[in-house]
Design a protein around this motif. Sequence first.
Motif, PDB file in Angstrom:
ATOM      1  N   GLN A 211       0.793  -1.223   0.000  1.00 48.41           N
ATOM      2  CA  GLN A 211       0.000   0.000   0.000  1.00 48.41           C
ATOM      3  C   GLN A 211       0.829   1.278   0.000  1.00 48.41           C
ATOM      4  O   GLN A 211       0.333   2.341  -0.384  1.00 48.41           O
ATOM      5  N   ALA A 212       2.096   1.211   0.400  1.00 46.42           N
ATOM      6  CA  ALA A 212       2.922   2.422   0.426  1.00 46.42           C
ATOM      7  C   ALA A 212       3.679   2.652  -0.877  1.00 46.42           C
ATOM      8  O   ALA A 212       4.464   3.594  -0.979  1.00 46.42           O
ATOM      9  N   LYS A 229      -3.853   8.717   0.149  1.00 43.42           N
ATOM     10  CA  LYS A 229      -2.952   8.886   1.287  1.00 43.42           C
ATOM     11  C   LYS A 229      -2.766   7.539   1.986  1.00 43.42           C
ATOM     12  O   LYS A 229      -3.664   6.694   1.966  1.00 43.42           O
ATOM     13  N   VAL A 230      -1.613   7.346   2.591  1.00 42.24           N
ATOM     14  CA  VAL A 230      -1.292   6.098   3.281  1.00 42.24           C
ATOM     15  C   VAL A 230      -1.508   6.294   4.774  1.00 42.24           C
ATOM     16  O   VAL A 230      -0.894   7.185   5.385  1.00 42.24           O
ATOM     17  N   ALA A 267      -4.433  15.325   6.256  1.00 43.00           N
ATOM     18  CA  ALA A 267      -3.446  14.348   6.736  1.00 43.00           C
ATOM     19  C   ALA A 267      -2.208  14.352   5.850  1.00 43.00           C
ATOM     20  O   ALA A 267      -2.283  14.658   4.654  1.00 43.00           O
ATOM     21  N   PRO A 268      -1.050  14.008   6.414  1.00 37.94           N
ATOM     22  CA  PRO A 268       0.154  13.870   5.584  1.00 37.94           C
ATOM     23  C   PRO A 268       0.025  12.686   4.643  1.00 37.94           C
ATOM     24  O   PRO A 268      -0.911  11.889   4.754  1.00 37.94           O
ATOM     25  N   ASP A 269       0.978  12.550   3.721  1.00 35.65           N
ATOM     26  CA  ASP A 269       0.903  11.492   2.718  1.00 35.65           C
ATOM     27  C   ASP A 269       1.034  10.097   3.317  1.00 35.65           C
ATOM     28  O   ASP A 269       0.554   9.119   2.742  1.00 35.65           O
ATOM     29  N   SER A 270       1.699   9.973   4.459  1.00 35.77           N
ATOM     30  CA  SER A 270       1.773   8.692   5.163  1.00 35.77           C
ATOM     31  C   SER A 270       1.506   8.945   6.640  1.00 35.77           C
ATOM     32  O   SER A 270       1.305  10.082   7.058  1.00 35.77           O
ATOM     33  N   GLY A 271       1.496   7.875   7.438  1.00 31.40           N
ATOM     34  CA  GLY A 271       1.004   7.959   8.801  1.00 31.40           C
ATOM     35  C   GLY A 271       1.717   8.958   9.697  1.00 31.40           C
ATOM     36  O   GLY A 271       2.923   9.163   9.599  1.00 31.40           O
ATOM     37  N   THR A 419     -10.642  12.477   2.636  1.00 30.65           N
ATOM     38  CA  THR A 419     -10.166  11.887   1.404  1.00 30.65           C
ATOM     39  C   THR A 419     -10.005  10.383   1.619  1.00 30.65           C
ATOM     40  O   THR A 419     -10.493   9.848   2.622  1.00 30.65           O
ATOM     41  N   CYS A 420      -9.343   9.715   0.689  1.00 23.30           N
ATOM     42  CA  CYS A 420      -9.144   8.269   0.803  1.00 23.30           C
ATOM     43  C   CYS A 420      -7.839   7.970   1.514  1.00 23.30           C
ATOM     44  O   CYS A 420      -6.770   8.426   1.092  1.00 23.30           O
TER      45      CYS A 420
END
Length: 494
Positions: A211-212, A229-230, A267-271, A419-420
């Motif tokens: 997923q990343a 986004k992840v 949210a940022p692009d990852s966690g 968003t997703c």
Amino acid sequence: MGYDADVIVVGTGNAGFCAAHAAAERGARVLMLEKGPATAIGGNTYFTAGAIRTTFSDLDDLVSVIDDPDERLPHTDIAPYGPADFAQDMSRVTLGRCDPELTDAVVRGIADTVRWMREHGIRFRLQYERQAYEVNGRHRFWGGLPLATVDGGKGLVAQHLAEAERNGVRILCDTAVDRILRDADGRVTGVAAGGAEFRAGAVVLAAGGFQASRVLRAQYLGPNWDLAKVRGTPYNTGSALMAALEVEAQPAGHWSGCHAVAWDANAPDSGDLELTNRLTKQSYPLSIVVNTAGRRFLDEGAELRNYTYAKYGAEILRQPGALAFQLFDAKTAPLLREAEYEAPGVSRYQADSIAELAELAGIDPAGLAATVEQYNAATRPGTFDPAVKDGLGTTGLTPPKSNWAQPLDQPPYLAFAVTCGITFTFGGVKIDTCGRVINEAGAAITGLFAAGEMAGGLFFHNYPGGSGLAAGSVFGRRAGAEAATLVSSGLLAS
């Protein structure tokens, strides 16, 4: 051949740690390899809420595994949830595609595995704030998911790490596994990470999905998935999964499917290591959800949240700009999950009129006004009950809202931009009920095991909330135990 360990576990999430504990308790020397730095230990598990789907006969059954009794227990209602209920939920939400043998192993093994995890230092609690509503003075749990780990994913990882240290499990970080080593007979003898090789009698792959990886998402999930986004770790890019396929592991599961949720638009692009799961927005069954044109595009009340949230992220991704808005009013705002809807930096808009709310949020005013008017006209009188599917649905509206449909008519009005957020991919390698990886010919690859998000075959289209941690725990435990047994049997002794 000198071995670096008896069992190597690739990945440091919940499934990997369960494998490590199971192998260590059988006397195996265990080495865990983490692709990221030390701050990445825990993988995707760190970013979860720690909810784990398990089976139980009654409230007392759950109380026997929780850490601290709660003063609300005498006023708590939880319906029994047995293996048949879990199996039915799995079949229903995956449209009957879940592997029956793997599913049976999870639903029949999870209760014992939870008790085993507790023996290994994992602490559990009842998640009142996420899975219960107070109705007529009673705390009513819903959706078959009352149990979670203390302190969520962060706590689960910390507890796993402490147990691993007690058992002498070694963890090596900054080690990106990209190749699986085999001998002339095809037996797995270790893994390679760049120029380094690590030898072992058996290997457990628990390194998550892809997923990343923007490239693999676009390749397997389809157009625009590279824009999602992840939710969790940025290190689950599928390198270990691809390495398994290179040694002829059989692909399994839903390679064009994934777990994806409504995720805060800011949210940022990852966690986020601090906010972790707080960026999700899961009170949407109480809302109406619209896109930037102000139009509804899904049935917010089709089911209890636990059975729809993992598929609604994909619906949001299909909207213009991959953007949507959850709308609430003064009636529903008090029921919102505080941890999620009051998180720092949340995409929140408030106004005293629908027109003003549209302007603040960037929603088409005319479109939103028409949608709210049509929706309000389609609601009908009835008893609202957020703890059950109350049947309070709309009439003559497309798409309908099947439950919890109340007029949006009491200011102030709230909108949350979402968003997703992709959690994990459903495609993986085929395993048997012992966690052994199966090759293209249908035989087990000697010395290779898999668990967690790398094991395909359980989830298709959707999944019941908390079943990811459940499956990772059951098959992590089984894979670790089988790996240690294989080594100790002398078949691959060092």
